[in-house]
Structure formats: C-alpha cells, structure tokens
Design an enzyme around this catalytic site. Structure first.
Site, PDB file in Angstrom:
ATOM      1  N   ASP A  53       0.868  -1.163   0.000  1.00  0.00           N
ATOM      2  CA  ASP A  53       0.000   0.000   0.000  1.00  0.00           C
ATOM      3  C   ASP A  53       0.913   1.223   0.000  1.00  0.00           C
ATOM      4  O   ASP A  53       2.067   1.142  -0.416  1.00  0.00           O
ATOM      5  CB  ASP A  53      -0.967  -0.026   1.188  1.00  0.00           C
ATOM      6  CG  ASP A  53      -0.260  -0.245   2.518  1.00  0.00           C
ATOM      7  OD1 ASP A  53       0.922   0.144   2.634  1.00  0.00           O
ATOM      8  OD2 ASP A  53      -0.875  -0.799   3.439  1.00  0.00           O
ATOM      9  N   LYS A  74      -5.298   2.117  -1.324  1.00  0.00           N
ATOM     10  CA  LYS A  74      -6.499   2.839  -1.731  1.00  0.00           C
ATOM     11  C   LYS A  74      -6.775   2.666  -3.209  1.00  0.00           C
ATOM     12  O   LYS A  74      -5.878   2.624  -4.035  1.00  0.00           O
ATOM     13  CB  LYS A  74      -6.336   4.328  -1.422  1.00  0.00           C
ATOM     14  CG  LYS A  74      -6.506   4.677   0.044  1.00  0.00           C
ATOM     15  CD  LYS A  74      -6.492   6.185   0.246  1.00  0.00           C
ATOM     16  CE  LYS A  74      -6.740   6.545   1.684  1.00  0.00           C
ATOM     17  NZ  LYS A  74      -6.718   8.004   1.906  1.00  0.00           N
ATOM     18  N   MET A 189      -2.115   5.997  13.720  1.00  0.00           N
ATOM     19  CA  MET A 189      -3.311   6.203  12.901  1.00  0.00           C
ATOM     20  C   MET A 189      -4.377   6.968  13.675  1.00  0.00           C
ATOM     21  O   MET A 189      -5.564   6.631  13.624  1.00  0.00           O
ATOM     22  CB  MET A 189      -3.855   4.855  12.409  1.00  0.00           C
ATOM     23  CG  MET A 189      -2.858   4.042  11.606  1.00  0.00           C
ATOM     24  SD  MET A 189      -3.414   2.353  11.248  1.00  0.00           S
ATOM     25  CE  MET A 189      -3.268   1.587  12.876  1.00  0.00           C
TER      26      MET A 189
END
Length: 275
Positions: A53, A74, A189
């Site tokens: 990713d 994504k 995150m």
C-alpha cells in the site's frame, strides 16, 4: 607454538532468494529506504511480486519495478482494497508458484494486520516467513527528537491504535486506564480522532498541560512535527496542517524534543510547529 589468527574479515551477506510459493510478510520500516533491513531489501530484489500500500513511503515504492508490484491500498474514489481480497490474492499468487512479498509500513505485526495474514496463509496451507521491520511507533518519534521512554520521564510505554475496526460495538481501548499508567502513550493512525481521545484522557484525569507531539510522515520527505499539550494539540495539529500517516506521543517525553531539536541531525525536511 603456532600463532592463532584472531583477525576478522568483513564478509558479504549471503543472498536471500525468495522461494517459489512462499509469502514473505515484510516490514519496510518507517519510510527511509536506508532503514530497510538487509533481508527486506534483498527479498524485494528477488521476489516475483510485491503487494504493497502507500505506507512504506514513496522512495521505497519507487525502488520496485512496476511490473513486479501491485498496489493493494487505496483505490480510485478513496475506497480501500478489502483485507479479504488481499488475503485471497496472497494465496492465489503463492499457489501459482510465485514468491510473494507482502510489504507493510513499519512492522507488519504492529497494527499492520500481519497476524491476520499469517493466520489466513496457515489456514490455506501456504508457507510464509515473517521479516520484522523497524516500527514507526518508535522510529518516527525518535528521528523527531522524542524518545518513547526516558529514565527521567517514563519507564513504560503503551501502543494504541487510533483507528479501530469500525464494526466494533465499543472501543477496546481503555483511555481511563492509560491515563492512570503514568507512562508514555503512543497512538498510531490517530490524526482524525485526536479530539476524541485527548478529550477522553482529560476526562479521565490526565493533566491538561501534559506534553504531546505529532510526527507526520516520520523519515519521509516532508516530515512534519507539531507539539503542544493535551489541551492545545488539536489546534497545533490544525495550524501545522498535520495529516495521516502520523504518530501521536503523549507524555512527559514529548517535551524532551525542545532540548535536542537544535542539534538533531536527522534531516527529513522537518517543518515544525511548536506551541
């Protein structure tokens, strides 16, 4: 008596050849290619395909030939590749006889779903190997001048995800208990939910003046740092325009950056906003 030769000579590392049909769960470190482990670098060179990713960082991704990499992060329109599809793709490629690297930012087993992928591979009789990486939970604060532990400030550290599974009925994070530990809290995150958990910590009795640091894209080009207190860090985040991925460090250790930053030689394009 014959003399014993005690001298040592530098030797080359043995090549790491990725075995066909094997999946390698590889942590890429925080983003600087020089912080890849030797084994990770060699596997990236020899693997048939690399599933990644964006979290390994642009410099590491650019090292990978386009014909041997698949972006499973994504999608267009902001959608993400479901974890179930990634799991299935790993099994599919391995059963085709390919050597596969599943490349994750930091360490795959620190909020990186490495454990889930390992279980899925084992359940489908696919051999795999774990290649640990330098976790961004420690490395990103460190290169910004923030140690997560310090003999004078914190003897314990708690690592927390700021982005829990949205299907959970209630949070698994006990912010009240964390507030009472007296150690460092590191949130991964957690940029978007910063107002929520800083409020939870304040309501649990943590002092408003508790130092906080946000490190965005640690070791990436354009790394940014914002500092403040539990009471001011949301405004500091907005002023500095901090965006994911970023690590939040809460505790007295966050203030130690002030005493070292002028001499810190880790230069990643750090634009800091200190409150």
């Amino acid at each position: 008596m014959a003399e014993t030769n005690t001298s040592t000579e530098a030797t080359e590392f043995d090549p790491v050849d990725a075995d066909p049909g094997t999946v390698y769960l590889v942590g890429s470190g925080p983003g600087d290619p020089e912080l890849l482990t030797v084994k990770a670098h060699r596997l990236l060179e020899s693997a048939d395909v690399v599933l990644h990713d964006k979290l390994p960082g642009p410099k590491i991704i650019e090292m990978l030939p386009e014909d041997r990499r698949e972006d499973v992060g994504k999608r267009a329109g902001g959608e993400r590749t479901p974890q179930s599809e990634i799991n299935e793709r790993l099994v599919e490629l391995a059963r085709e006889g390919k050597s596969v690297v599943r490349l994750k930012g930091g360490d795959s087993f620190v909020f990186g779903r490495g454990g889930e992928e390992a279980e899925y591979l084992a359940a489908h009789d696919v051999p795999f190997e774990v290649v640990p990486g330098v976790t961004s939970a420690i490395a990103a604060p460190a290169v910004a001048g923030v140690p997560v532990t310090h003999r004078d400030h914190a003897s314990s550290v708690s690592f927390v995800t700021g982005h829990e599974d949205p299907t959970k009925e209630e949070s698994a994070v006990d912010w009240g208990a964390l507030a009472a530990t007296g150690g460092t809290i590191v949130v991964l995150m957690g940029v978007g939910r910063l107002p929520d958990y800083t409020k939870a910590l304040l309501e649990s009795g943590m002092a408003p003046e508790t130092p906080v640091a946000l490190v965005e894209r640690g070791t990436w080009p354009g790394q940014q740092v914002a500092t403040g207190t539990l009471e001011t860090i949301v405004d500091a985040r907005d002023e500095a325009d901090i965006s994911p991925p970023a690590v939040t460090v809460i505790g007295d250790v966050a203030a130690s950056r002030e005493s070292v930053v002028d001499f810190l030689q880790n230069d990643y394009g750090d634009a800091s906003e200190d409150d």
